[in-house]
Scaffold this motif. Sequence first.
Motif, PDB file in Angstrom:
ATOM      1  N   ALA A 164      47.477  53.122  44.795  1.00 36.98           N
ATOM      2  CA  ALA A 164      46.374  53.195  45.749  1.00 36.98           C
ATOM      3  C   ALA A 164      45.117  53.735  45.078  1.00 36.98           C
ATOM      4  O   ALA A 164      44.030  53.682  45.640  1.00 36.98           O
ATOM      5  CB  ALA A 164      46.754  54.074  46.932  1.00 36.98           C
ATOM      6  N   ASP A 165      45.265  54.257  43.850  1.00 39.51           N
ATOM      7  CA  ASP A 165      44.127  54.765  43.090  1.00 39.51           C
ATOM      8  C   ASP A 165      43.299  53.626  42.484  1.00 39.51           C
ATOM      9  O   ASP A 165      42.256  53.856  41.896  1.00 39.51           O
ATOM     10  CB  ASP A 165      44.653  55.678  41.969  1.00 39.51           C
ATOM     11  N   ASP A 166      43.748  52.400  42.640  1.00 37.38           N
ATOM     12  CA  ASP A 166      43.039  51.257  42.061  1.00 37.38           C
ATOM     13  C   ASP A 166      41.867  50.848  42.959  1.00 37.38           C
ATOM     14  O   ASP A 166      41.890  49.803  43.628  1.00 37.38           O
ATOM     15  CB  ASP A 166      44.007  50.080  41.877  1.00 37.38           C
ATOM     16  N   ASN A 167      40.839  51.666  42.990  1.00 40.19           N
ATOM     17  CA  ASN A 167      39.657  51.412  43.815  1.00 40.19           C
ATOM     18  C   ASN A 167      38.542  50.805  42.967  1.00 40.19           C
ATOM     19  O   ASN A 167      38.586  50.833  41.741  1.00 40.19           O
ATOM     20  CB  ASN A 167      39.183  52.707  44.474  1.00 40.19           C
ATOM     21  N   GLU A 168      37.517  50.286  43.637  1.00 39.87           N
ATOM     22  CA  GLU A 168      36.395  49.674  42.929  1.00 39.87           C
ATOM     23  C   GLU A 168      35.075  50.216  43.454  1.00 39.87           C
ATOM     24  O   GLU A 168      35.021  50.858  44.512  1.00 39.87           O
ATOM     25  CB  GLU A 168      36.450  48.152  43.086  1.00 39.87           C
ATOM     26  N   GLU A 169      34.021  49.969  42.693  1.00 39.62           N
ATOM     27  CA  GLU A 169      32.696  50.407  43.104  1.00 39.62           C
ATOM     28  C   GLU A 169      31.674  49.348  42.679  1.00 39.62           C
ATOM     29  O   GLU A 169      31.930  48.524  41.811  1.00 39.62           O
ATOM     30  CB  GLU A 169      32.351  51.766  42.470  1.00 39.62           C
ATOM     31  N   GLY A 170      30.504  49.376  43.306  1.00 42.59           N
ATOM     32  CA  GLY A 170      29.482  48.390  42.965  1.00 42.59           C
ATOM     33  C   GLY A 170      29.769  47.038  43.570  1.00 42.59           C
ATOM     34  O   GLY A 170      30.722  46.847  44.335  1.00 42.59           O
ATOM     35  N   LYS A 171      28.966  46.073  43.213  1.00 42.65           N
ATOM     36  CA  LYS A 171      29.098  44.747  43.811  1.00 42.65           C
ATOM     37  C   LYS A 171      30.283  43.990  43.233  1.00 42.65           C
ATOM     38  O   LYS A 171      30.754  44.261  42.119  1.00 42.65           O
ATOM     39  CB  LYS A 171      27.817  43.954  43.633  1.00 42.65           C
ATOM     40  N   GLN A 172      30.749  43.036  44.007  1.00 43.46           N
ATOM     41  CA  GLN A 172      31.913  42.234  43.643  1.00 43.46           C
ATOM     42  C   GLN A 172      31.470  40.808  43.350  1.00 43.46           C
ATOM     43  O   GLN A 172      30.563  40.274  43.986  1.00 43.46           O
ATOM     44  CB  GLN A 172      32.894  42.248  44.814  1.00 43.46           C
ATOM     45  N   THR A 173      32.094  40.180  42.359  1.00 44.45           N
ATOM     46  CA  THR A 173      31.842  38.764  42.080  1.00 44.45           C
ATOM     47  C   THR A 173      33.185  38.045  42.025  1.00 44.45           C
ATOM     48  O   THR A 173      34.237  38.652  42.279  1.00 44.45           O
ATOM     49  CB  THR A 173      31.055  38.592  40.768  1.00 44.45           C
ATOM     50  N   THR A 174      33.160  36.767  41.710  1.00 43.43           N
ATOM     51  CA  THR A 174      34.395  35.987  41.655  1.00 43.43           C
ATOM     52  C   THR A 174      34.487  35.229  40.340  1.00 43.43           C
ATOM     53  O   THR A 174      33.473  34.926  39.700  1.00 43.43           O
ATOM     54  CB  THR A 174      34.459  34.958  42.803  1.00 43.43           C
ATOM     55  N   ILE A 175      35.719  34.932  39.944  1.00 38.92           N
ATOM     56  CA  ILE A 175      35.943  34.092  38.765  1.00 38.92           C
ATOM     57  C   ILE A 175      35.453  32.676  39.080  1.00 38.92           C
ATOM     58  O   ILE A 175      35.738  32.128  40.149  1.00 38.92           O
ATOM     59  CB  ILE A 175      37.417  34.104  38.354  1.00 38.92           C
ATOM     60  N   ASN A 176      34.727  32.107  38.131  1.00 33.71           N
ATOM     61  CA  ASN A 176      34.028  30.834  38.367  1.00 33.71           C
ATOM     62  C   ASN A 176      34.594  29.724  37.489  1.00 33.71           C
ATOM     63  O   ASN A 176      33.849  28.896  36.971  1.00 33.71           O
ATOM     64  CB  ASN A 176      32.528  31.018  38.107  1.00 33.71           C
ATOM     65  N   HIS A 177      35.906  29.721  37.310  1.00 27.98           N
ATOM     66  CA  HIS A 177      36.591  28.691  36.528  1.00 27.98           C
ATOM     67  C   HIS A 177      37.546  27.939  37.439  1.00 27.98           C
ATOM     68  O   HIS A 177      38.162  28.537  38.340  1.00 27.98           O
ATOM     69  CB  HIS A 177      37.435  29.339  35.407  1.00 27.98           C
ATOM     70  N   ASP A 178      37.747  26.663  37.173  1.00 26.42           N
ATOM     71  CA  ASP A 178      38.817  25.948  37.859  1.00 26.42           C
ATOM     72  C   ASP A 178      40.171  26.462  37.391  1.00 26.42           C
ATOM     73  O   ASP A 178      41.125  26.529  38.177  1.00 26.42           O
ATOM     74  CB  ASP A 178      38.720  24.444  37.599  1.00 26.42           C
ATOM     75  N   TYR A 179      40.248  26.804  36.090  1.00 27.06           N
ATOM     76  CA  TYR A 179      41.522  27.304  35.555  1.00 27.06           C
ATOM     77  C   TYR A 179      41.247  28.275  34.411  1.00 27.06           C
ATOM     78  O   TYR A 179      40.529  27.937  33.465  1.00 27.06           O
ATOM     79  CB  TYR A 179      42.387  26.145  35.041  1.00 27.06           C
ATOM     80  N   VAL A 180      41.809  29.479  34.518  1.00 31.40           N
ATOM     81  CA  VAL A 180      41.767  30.454  33.425  1.00 31.40           C
ATOM     82  C   VAL A 180      43.190  30.590  32.906  1.00 31.40           C
ATOM     83  O   VAL A 180      44.091  31.019  33.624  1.00 31.40           O
ATOM     84  CB  VAL A 180      41.247  31.820  33.906  1.00 31.40           C
ATOM     85  N   PRO A 181      43.452  30.219  31.650  1.00 36.29           N
ATOM     86  CA  PRO A 181      44.827  30.242  31.135  1.00 36.29           C
ATOM     87  C   PRO A 181      45.356  31.663  30.971  1.00 36.29           C
ATOM     88  O   PRO A 181      44.607  32.606  30.685  1.00 36.29           O
ATOM     89  CB  PRO A 181      44.709  29.555  29.769  1.00 36.29           C
ATOM     90  N   ALA A 182      46.639  31.820  31.143  1.00 33.31           N
ATOM     91  CA  ALA A 182      47.294  33.074  30.798  1.00 33.31           C
ATOM     92  C   ALA A 182      47.171  33.300  29.293  1.00 33.31           C
ATOM     93  O   ALA A 182      47.254  32.363  28.504  1.00 33.31           O
ATOM     94  CB  ALA A 182      48.760  33.034  31.205  1.00 33.31           C
ATOM     95  N   GLY A 183      46.969  34.534  28.896  1.00 34.70           N
ATOM     96  CA  GLY A 183      46.870  34.886  27.486  1.00 34.70           C
ATOM     97  C   GLY A 183      45.473  34.866  26.927  1.00 34.70           C
ATOM     98  O   GLY A 183      45.262  35.262  25.774  1.00 34.70           O
ATOM     99  N   THR A 184      44.493  34.424  27.723  1.00 33.61           N
ATOM    100  CA  THR A 184      43.122  34.396  27.225  1.00 33.61           C
ATOM    101  C   THR A 184      42.444  35.749  27.416  1.00 33.61           C
ATOM    102  O   THR A 184      42.893  36.570  28.213  1.00 33.61           O
ATOM    103  CB  THR A 184      42.303  33.304  27.943  1.00 33.61           C
ATOM    104  N   ASN A 185      41.336  35.961  26.696  1.00 33.91           N
ATOM    105  CA  ASN A 185      40.587  37.216  26.798  1.00 33.91           C
ATOM    106  C   ASN A 185      39.224  37.048  27.455  1.00 33.91           C
ATOM    107  O   ASN A 185      38.478  38.019  27.565  1.00 33.91           O
ATOM    108  CB  ASN A 185      40.368  37.831  25.396  1.00 33.91           C
ATOM    109  N   SER A 186      38.895  35.847  27.894  1.00 32.86           N
ATOM    110  CA  SER A 186      37.553  35.640  28.439  1.00 32.86           C
ATOM    111  C   SER A 186      37.587  34.708  29.634  1.00 32.86           C
ATOM    112  O   SER A 186      38.503  33.887  29.783  1.00 32.86           O
ATOM    113  CB  SER A 186      36.616  35.094  27.364  1.00 32.86           C
ATOM    114  N   PHE A 187      36.578  34.852  30.483  1.00 40.59           N
ATOM    115  CA  PHE A 187      36.454  34.014  31.674  1.00 40.59           C
ATOM    116  C   PHE A 187      35.013  34.109  32.161  1.00 40.59           C
ATOM    117  O   PHE A 187      34.264  35.031  31.816  1.00 40.59           O
ATOM    118  CB  PHE A 187      37.418  34.481  32.770  1.00 40.59           C
ATOM    119  N   THR A 188      34.624  33.159  32.971  1.00 39.16           N
ATOM    120  CA  THR A 188      33.276  33.122  33.525  1.00 39.16           C
ATOM    121  C   THR A 188      33.310  33.568  34.980  1.00 39.16           C
ATOM    122  O   THR A 188      34.211  33.173  35.738  1.00 39.16           O
ATOM    123  CB  THR A 188      32.687  31.712  33.426  1.00 39.16           C
TER     124      THR A 188
END
Length: 680
Positions: A164-188
């Motif tokens: 329950a300590d997994d809180n967030e702050e500031g504005k929220q955005t969304t992942i903008n990819h059709d598909y982000v592969p498992a094992g990758t280190n980057s995303f848009t």
Amino acid sequence: MMKRNMLAVICGLITCGALAQGGKSQWVYKDKTGKLTYKTTPTGDRIMDFSHAGYMGGGVALPVVPVKRTVQPSGSEDDTRQIQNAINEVAAMPLVNGFRGAVLLAPGVFTCSASLTLSANGIVLRGSGSGAGGTTIKMTGGRHTAVVIGVDNTNIALGRTERADDNEEGKQTTINHDYVPAGTNSFTVADASGFAVGDTLIIRRPVTDAWIHLMGMDDMKRDGKPQTWISKSAKEVIKRKITAIDANKITVDISLPDSYNARYVPGTTVAKAAVSHRVKQVGLEDLQIHCPPLEIDYGHAPYSGIRVGGDDCWVKNIYCRETMNTTVLAGNRITMQRVRISHTFTNLGASKPADFSLEGSQNLIDRCDVTGGNTYIVWTSSLIPGPNVVLNCTFKGIGSRIQPHQRWATGLLVDNCTVADGGIDFMNRGVAGSGHGWTMGWGVAWNCIAKTYIIQNPPGAANWAIGCIGNRQQTARLFDSAPVLGEGYFDSHGKPVAIQSLYLAQLQERLGISALHNINYESNSQVAFHNKKPALTPVKTDVDKTLGLNLAFERPVNTSEVRGNTREFGGEKALDGNNKTYWATNDGQTAATFEVDMEGPVDINALKVSEAPGNRIEGYKIEAQVQSDWMLLSEGKAIGDNMVVKFPKVTAWKVKLTITKAKDYPAISSFGLYLTSKKK
């Protein structure tokens, strides 16, 4: 149906010497320059970088914290308060370079009737050794955990309050990819303007109807009742630190343990993580935790060992004797090193405890040892993201398994582990438990030895067994007989691959050989893996001269009642091949149930049941669990000395005897299940 051979061992594949190395994985291998190279799936997924598991993110030496208080055994009936007082005194001291100090327990026996709680940053509880002449915490009193690191409330289930300590702050955005592969280190993302290098992100992957349907988890029923796999209000949550930003492209420090497919999980959110308030930099070292040997099922066992609800914590050189559900790792970046667990008695019943419960991320279980049967040696909780690593461990005990357990954990590496009497399973547990379903995605077993493997590929994901020794099995999801699920990726099966440890190879490539030295590995070579010379437990059998091999022999069993609540009359006495022992209920009982867990789909077409002297039963039915429901095999008024029933072949996961009427307490001396040949 599972390809099961009841007499099978790891035929000829395990020798008394070292295993021959030299195979090559197509999924992870070294190129001509020595750099690790990864094969990808058609959608671009790859095995993740597991090297960030462990204290401080992997490759960091465990600290040596100076002693500030020493406690001597009092010789009294309870030492809990004096130890806790010393812990509290050190907890009140100022932090110096992140630490307050250690409480040293002198050699001897400390009797403790309640939990010892370490709930402040930078403190260590240290014994004077976990062997003879060292320090022992002797557990007495009511039900409790010996040592709790984290919140000061031992009744709160770890994995809930801490997460329950997994809180967030500031504005929220969304992942903008059709598909982000498992094992990758980057995303848009849609908008990266609110983020900066160094920020910790919290990524929330939603649970949707479309994804549940893709996974085949929307049609589970048990006893005719629908089962819920994962609530649609839940989310898979991971944390990562930003290492680079290029326009709206974000690069993070640790590869992603799961894929993000907008077709099935649209709306994956990204936000800046709020500061964590978990306890940090707490250690437990060099002692023994001991409770009396208990002939009991784990649900009634009064004592467990260690619960870690903090981040960047460690447990090393601990010997836990007889505790059940011994350790819980509910924080992040925890190292458990050289933790030994032993059980004198096999856990009773079909339901199993877990000796290592993974309920957090970036955790490392290293060079640990478990002895004891009918347990889940390592399991994972629901929606737990990797990397988590089990490295260079030895586990012994008939019927024990490394088996991710509940509702979609991701990114587990089982690396150079030996489970010679049990199995390693990345599988669909179907309606088992309360609808555990698909338990693991993007998991890897690397250069392991096990009696059996069930490695399955979930829809839209993958699991691997690479360089492993042992028998491959295929099965439907638990309690179904069809369809048989497709296997995951078995690579170089039967021949260990040349990269001895994937974790150590990834760690060395990321941080250099010094990182291996920091965690007490001189090199990534076979010399460091003493557990590659396993001793197999002899296989015992029970054979009827007419019916053949008893497939129920020494299976786990659940009963509605046990006479006097003692092992002398436990359900397992009807499955031990000895007609002089028997299961019995208490005086005056006229109804009872006796349920055998076949631990997988087993074909049967005959049964044999014998009452203990007295022949008290006047009404019964026997059913098999087939396709998640119960099928009647036999029904009648009397059982008697040697009742044999034959029926058309069924594939059973469980078989249940229900005694509906008896003159007095029922007692069964033998219960056998068989697959007879047509000639018989």
